[in-house]
Write an enzyme that holds these catalytic residues in place. Structure first.
Site, PDB file in Angstrom:
ATOM      1  N   CYS A 327       6.604   1.454   2.251  1.00  0.00           N
ATOM      2  CA  CYS A 327       7.091   2.142   3.445  1.00  0.00           C
ATOM      3  C   CYS A 327       7.719   1.139   4.424  1.00  0.00           C
ATOM      4  O   CYS A 327       8.765   0.582   4.138  1.00  0.00           O
ATOM      5  CB  CYS A 327       5.973   2.960   4.081  1.00  0.00           C
ATOM      6  SG  CYS A 327       6.580   4.248   5.185  1.00  0.00           S
ATOM      7  N   HIS A 429       3.150   6.157  -0.314  1.00  0.00           N
ATOM      8  CA  HIS A 429       1.778   5.715  -0.053  1.00  0.00           C
ATOM      9  C   HIS A 429       0.847   6.272  -1.130  1.00  0.00           C
ATOM     10  O   HIS A 429       1.148   7.257  -1.788  1.00  0.00           O
ATOM     11  CB  HIS A 429       1.302   6.222   1.310  1.00  0.00           C
ATOM     12  CG  HIS A 429       2.032   5.637   2.467  1.00  0.00           C
ATOM     13  ND1 HIS A 429       1.779   4.369   2.943  1.00  0.00           N
ATOM     14  CD2 HIS A 429       3.016   6.157   3.263  1.00  0.00           C
ATOM     15  CE1 HIS A 429       2.564   4.132   3.984  1.00  0.00           C
ATOM     16  NE2 HIS A 429       3.321   5.193   4.194  1.00  0.00           N
TER      17      HIS A 429
END
Length: 484
Positions: A327, A429
């Site tokens: 991310c 994630h």
């Protein structure tokens, strides 16, 4: 409502355990946290975002995580400001003063969510935030006694004895409350006790005599629970159970690190020697360095450079080490990160680390989705989630890290791989939570004969162990009588 004398007193864990006990008894139960400040979040079934602890509590309760479980989520972007998320959607960035003025609006969202839950469930376990004794936050409080008073909710106060001063914490907290708030507190739970509880009995007797309120339980310190952390990094920065020939994994503890639950599966893996490295500490030798998510990519990039991590990473790659960016960590690995709208701080553009040929522009719209797919280089299946406000473009994306299922039943690429195979970058994630993907990634990073561990199964076993412990160490009859 479970309130605590401090942050990290055990509120989240206690609510999770109580939800599991209620579920075992056949009760339709839901967790609820009116306002949460956390950088660990989860994507819900209704496409929103809530605190990670409420997602865990939903698992304990046997229900799908949805935005009513945590209607107000604050994600700090600096020491003075946060992104405000209402019913799962990012609304604005506000500093502390502006949010204080906004609280009446936020409270409307809280009460609306609570009303919907109350209509759907037999029991709701509400989790407070921080401490109810913060005098400066009493006005317009929506997270602790302000909520409890508004909906006429009984309160149980929990305190962490492992930190010391538990009796001062409990009596001091009560002393800071108004008369009506004190009357609302029905009893105490003492958490993280080590030793012979009979030696604690004189203190418990004194506390009950002093306050006129019962001690509803003394919960022992439970080592080795595999449960999602609410926000703070784990107390033990190094996982100590690794084997002698373990893969060495290092993660810089960024000031604005987000979703560090990404690494819980690695911390639990017996073949991984895992370290968080705080500011001012020298990174230990590593086989794999992971750049984690960040709620302030520009600020955390500056931190990495100030701490010398750019040189550490350069040397690490020169000698054949592997790097993963997740991310915000992915965005840092590119050419530049532009924030034209001031999404995470002052508008501007910063130079990235430059190891992958792409650039990122932060946008006002946030991507929130649960995803499934596989690693691009093998059949390792993954199930994770995306939470980001960036759009990334560049030639490096032509060699994706992951292949994800799209809404039309096809496949879409995600992330990037370096040409030499040493760097992976992804927006997803939960990358290590799926056993097959975790084993494949550890093998890619150099672990021989990597075992697959089932992290969701470890978490489920921990919830069962937690509930078993509460069943023994809480006086459940007295507890239910106390809360009415």
């Amino acid at each position: 409502m479970i309130q605590g004398t401090t942050s990290d007193a055990g509120k989240s864990t206690l609510v999770a355990g109580l939800c599991r006990l209620a579920r075992r008894a056949g009760v339709r139960v839901a967790p609820f946290k009116p306002q949460n400040m956390a950088l660990n979040s989860a994507v819900t079934i209704d496409g929103g975002e809530i605190g990670r602890a409420q997602a865990l509590q939903a698992v304990a309760a046997g229900i799908d995580a949805h935005t009513d479980l945590n209607p107000v989520l604050l994600k700090p972007t600096s020491d003075r400001g946060a992104q405000v998320i209402i019913h799962g959607k990012a609304r604005m960035n506000l500093d502390a003063r502006a949010y204080h003025d906004y609280k009446p609006v936020a409270f409307e969202a809280v009460l609306a969510s609570y009303a919907r839950l109350k209509a759907s469930y037999d029991t709701i376990f509400v989790e407070g935030a921080g401490s109810p004794a913060e005098i400066n936050l009493r006005e317009r409080d929506i997270a602790n006694m302000g909520f409890a008073e508004a909906v006429d909710c009984p309160v149980v106060l929990v305190s962490d004895i492992d930190r010391g001063g538990v009796f001062a914490h409990l009596t001091g907290t009560l002393a800071c409350l108004s008369d009506s708030e004190q009357a609302r507190v029905r009893g105490f739970v003492i958490n993280r006790f080590r030793g012979d509880v009979s030696l604690l009995q004189p203190g418990l007797d004194w506390l009950e005599a002093k306050t006129g309120k019962p001690v509803l339980g003394v919960v022992p310190y439970l080592h080795g629970l595999t449960l999602d952390a609410e926000d703070m990094l784990p107390r033990e920065l190094r996982a100590a159970q690794a084997s002698a020939d373990a893969l060495r994994v290092v993660v810089p503890a960024l000031p604005h690190i987000s979703n560090h639950t990404d690494f819980d599966a690695l911390r639990a893996h017996p073949q991984v020697d895992f370290h968080y490295v705080r500011a001012g500490s020298a990174p230990p030798p590593a086989d794999l360095i992971i750049l984690p998510g960040s709620k302030n990519v520009q600020g955390d990039l500056a931190f990495l450079r100030a701490q010398g991590w750019d040189a550490v990473l350069q040397r690490h790659l020169r000698y054949g080490g592997r790097v993963i960016g997740i991310c915000g960590g992915m965005q840092m690995l590119g050419r530049e990160v532009a924030d034209p709208y001031g999404v995470e701080g002052p508008p501007g553009t910063v130079e990235g680390l430059g190891w992958l040929d792409f650039s990122t522009t932060l946008t006002r719209d946030k991507t929130l989705k649960n995803v499934t797919g596989r690693l691009a280089t093998d059949a390792g299946r993954i199930a994770g989630y995306e939470i980001h406000m960036g759009e990334t473009q560049g030639p490096a994306l032509d060699a994706p890290a992951l292949l994800l299922a799209d809404e039309m039943g096809g496949v879409r690429p995600d992330g990037a791989r370096s040409a030499d195979g040493q760097i992976l970058a992804t927006y997803v994630h939960g990358l290590f939570d799926t056993p097959a993907a975790c084993a494949s990634l550890l093998a890619w990073a150099g672990l021989k004969n990597a075992d697959a561990i089932d992290y969701p199964a470890l978490r489920e076993a921990s919830l069962e162990r937690l509930a078993d412990t509460l069943a023994v160490h809480l006086d459940l009859k007295r507890f239910w009588e106390a809360i009415g």
